[in-house]
Design an enzyme around this catalytic site. Structure first.
Site, PDB file in Angstrom:
ATOM      1  N   ARG A  54      12.393  23.868  18.670  1.00  0.00           N
ATOM      2  CA  ARG A  54      12.952  22.518  18.556  1.00  0.00           C
ATOM      3  C   ARG A  54      13.536  22.063  19.891  1.00  0.00           C
ATOM      4  O   ARG A  54      13.422  20.919  20.277  1.00  0.00           O
ATOM      5  CB  ARG A  54      14.023  22.451  17.446  1.00  0.00           C
ATOM      6  CG  ARG A  54      14.778  21.123  17.458  1.00  0.00           C
ATOM      7  CD  ARG A  54      15.636  20.835  16.224  1.00  0.00           C
ATOM      8  NE  ARG A  54      16.248  21.980  15.625  1.00  0.00           N
ATOM      9  CZ  ARG A  54      17.316  22.631  16.110  1.00  0.00           C
ATOM     10  NH1 ARG A  54      17.888  22.247  17.225  1.00  0.00           N
ATOM     11  NH2 ARG A  54      17.798  23.686  15.472  1.00  0.00           N
ATOM     12  N   TYR A 106       8.017  -5.386  16.648  1.00  0.00           N
ATOM     13  CA  TYR A 106       7.420  -4.583  15.583  1.00  0.00           C
ATOM     14  C   TYR A 106       8.408  -4.534  14.406  1.00  0.00           C
ATOM     15  O   TYR A 106       9.601  -4.268  14.598  1.00  0.00           O
ATOM     16  CB  TYR A 106       7.116  -3.185  16.113  1.00  0.00           C
ATOM     17  CG  TYR A 106       6.748  -2.233  15.019  1.00  0.00           C
ATOM     18  CD1 TYR A 106       5.670  -2.501  14.168  1.00  0.00           C
ATOM     19  CD2 TYR A 106       7.480  -1.077  14.792  1.00  0.00           C
ATOM     20  CE1 TYR A 106       5.345  -1.631  13.133  1.00  0.00           C
ATOM     21  CE2 TYR A 106       7.160  -0.202  13.766  1.00  0.00           C
ATOM     22  CZ  TYR A 106       6.085  -0.493  12.940  1.00  0.00           C
ATOM     23  OH  TYR A 106       5.766   0.351  11.909  1.00  0.00           O
ATOM     24  N   ASP A 181       9.789  -1.580  25.142  1.00  0.00           N
ATOM     25  CA  ASP A 181       8.743  -0.969  24.329  1.00  0.00           C
ATOM     26  C   ASP A 181       7.414  -1.264  25.022  1.00  0.00           C
ATOM     27  O   ASP A 181       6.953  -2.403  25.065  1.00  0.00           O
ATOM     28  CB  ASP A 181       8.775  -1.547  22.905  1.00  0.00           C
ATOM     29  CG  ASP A 181       7.807  -0.829  21.969  1.00  0.00           C
ATOM     30  OD1 ASP A 181       6.772  -0.345  22.445  1.00  0.00           O
ATOM     31  OD2 ASP A 181       8.093  -0.770  20.753  1.00  0.00           O
TER      32      ASP A 181
HETATM   33  C1  PLP Z   1       5.222  -1.888  19.330  1.00  0.00           C
HETATM   34  C2  PLP Z   1       5.546  -0.722  18.429  1.00  0.00           C
HETATM   35  N1  PLP Z   1       6.645   0.005  18.666  1.00  0.00           N
HETATM   36  C3  PLP Z   1       6.994   1.047  17.890  1.00  0.00           C
HETATM   37  C4  PLP Z   1       6.228   1.398  16.783  1.00  0.00           C
HETATM   38  C5  PLP Z   1       6.664   2.549  15.919  1.00  0.00           C
HETATM   39  O1  PLP Z   1       5.882   3.685  16.188  1.00  0.00           O
HETATM   40  P1  PLP Z   1       5.508   4.815  15.105  1.00  0.00           P
HETATM   41  O2  PLP Z   1       4.675   4.177  14.040  1.00  0.00           O
HETATM   42  O3  PLP Z   1       4.772   5.841  15.933  1.00  0.00           O
HETATM   43  O4  PLP Z   1       6.785   5.336  14.574  1.00  0.00           O
HETATM   44  C6  PLP Z   1       5.069   0.682  16.510  1.00  0.00           C
HETATM   45  C7  PLP Z   1       4.235   1.033  15.344  1.00  0.00           C
HETATM   46  O5  PLP Z   1       3.342   0.316  14.971  1.00  0.00           O
HETATM   47  C8  PLP Z   1       4.721  -0.412  17.350  1.00  0.00           C
HETATM   48  O6  PLP Z   1       3.630  -1.172  17.115  1.00  0.00           O
END
Ligand code: PLP
Length: 388
Positions: A54, A106, A181
């Site tokens: 971990r 998202y 992001d």
């Molecule tokens: C722009 C964006 N950020 C974060 C995520 C979250 O990622 P995960 O589904 O791998 O947890 C997503 C998932 O679709 C996403 O499109």
């Protein structure tokens, strides 16, 4: 990347070699998948860098080193999913702290800050920082308790563009951290840390893995102290990926550049084609000259990505009909892999923002344009649009 391999190598070279020299024991050119959960110690506390899986594992270390290098970060941290990575970032905050959050993000990220961290006392204000008046919007959203500005660019699902360097400078002047992001762009198309971001977030499930066969998340961190705190959360809260998942993302990274080039080329051609369709009232793609964020995207991205969103003139029923009529574009959530996908954000990926300010247009469809033959993709959409 080991110093003798040189930090100044090109992106494609680093994607294949950074953090993964031939195995010193066997000479294997691919990093072994290390399944061990524990590692022998010569004496108490004397070991080869790994104690318990971990806390760290050689396959994960290779991935963390490679992706940190590609993002130009001080440190990389791999997580079990994109949301696990984001969750670690919110742990930097204390009750009463405030986040300026995208007005278009998202849905899962919104759910995390609103439904998980909101009740713990982390406040947020949705703010659209993609428009020309973003400074006034940031002013309006700012509080004395603002500690974090969260940017998603291009955003999911509207593909809005935020000027990373400008927003980062404004946020830093007021003492907040900036998180970007980078899932839609990937480090191949966009380098947020070079433009001032403090933390880069990835859903590695998407383009980094690239083959719809692994769920993963990643943080690339600029500052060693912030990185140390996040590494503590990674271990202490334990949302880590397994070694096989790390291996799959690492393998995906090797072809990231060539895949992204094809994703970009196919998506640009499809966006232009959609613009000419009577059934379509709006096409969102940052590569289109008419996209409001086109100039900023051209400045901070080396390509415009593989995601295209569009609105059906006839509304939701037409969008649902198109979504169930494509054959090559599989109707499915997720994005960023070699195969093309179509989805209806209002009822699928963004259902969790229904009723909030982030709710999306019910006539909107989102395409994750894959790397298949372009003519086949356009034929498929052409047939499906006849059902709208
Ligand atoms: C722009 C964006 N950020 C974060 C995520 C979250 O990622 P995960 O589904 O791998 O947890 C997503 C998932 O679709 C996403 O499109």
């Amino acid at each position: 990347m080991s110093p003798d391999r040189g930090a100044a190598k090109g992106f494609e070279t680093r994607a294949i070699h950074a953090g993964q020299p031939p195995d010193p024991v066997t000479g294997a050119v691919v990093p072994p998948v290390s399944f061990a959960t524990t590692f022998a110690q010569d004496a108490v506390g004397v070991h080869k860098g790994f104690e318990y899986a971990r806390s760290g594992n050689p396959t994960r270390s290779a991935l963390e080193e490679c992706l940190a290098d590609l993002e130009g970060a001080e440190k990389g941290l791999a997580f079990a999913s994109g949301l696990a990575a984001e969750d670690a970032v919110f742990r930097l905050l204390r009750p009463g702290d405030h986040v300026v959050f995208p007005a278009d993000a998202y849905g899962g990220t919104f759910r995390l800050i609103d439904k998980v961290w909101g009740p713990v006392g982390i406040d947020h204000t949705p703010a659209d920082l993609s428009g020309p008046g973003w400074e006034a919007v940031l002013d309006g959203a700012w509080r004395s308790t603002t500690r974090l500005v969260w940017i998603e660019t291009p955003s999911n699902p509207l593909l809005s563009i935020v000027d990373i360097a400008a927003v980062a400078a404004a946020a830093h002047a007021r003492g907040a951290l900036v998180v970007v992001d980078n899932t839609f762009a990937t480090p191949y198309l966009q380098q947020p840390i070079a433009r001032g971001a403090d933390i880069v977030v990835h859903s590695a499930t998407k383009y980094l893995g690239g083959h719809s066969d692994v769920v993963g998340g990643f943080l690339a961190v600029r500052d060693p102290e912030v990185a140390e705190r996040l590494a503590f959360f990674q271990n202490a809260a334990g949302g880590v990926p397994g070694p096989m998942d790390c291996y799959l993302v690492l393998r995906g990274l090797k072809t990231l550049a060539v895949r992204m080039d094809r994703h970009c080329a196919n998506a640009a051609a499809i966006a232009r084609w959609l613009q000419g369709q009577e059934a379509v009232s709006e096409v969102r793609y940052p590569g289109l000259e008419g996209h409001p964020g086109h100039a900023t995207a051209a400045l901070q991205m080396s390509g415009f990505g593989g995601m295209v969103s569009f609105v059906l003139r006839a509304g939701e029923a037409a969008a649902l009909a198109v979504a169930r009529s494509t054959e090559l574009f599989t109707l499915a959530e997720s994005l960023g892999a070699v195969e093309s996908l179509i989805e209806h954000p209002h009822r699928m990926t963004h259902a969790s923002v229904a009723g909030s300010s982030l709710e999306v247009h019910p006539g909107l469809l989102r395409l994750s344009v894959g790397i298949e033959s372009l003519d086949d993709l356009i034929d498929d959409l052409d047939r499906a649009l006849q059902h709208s």
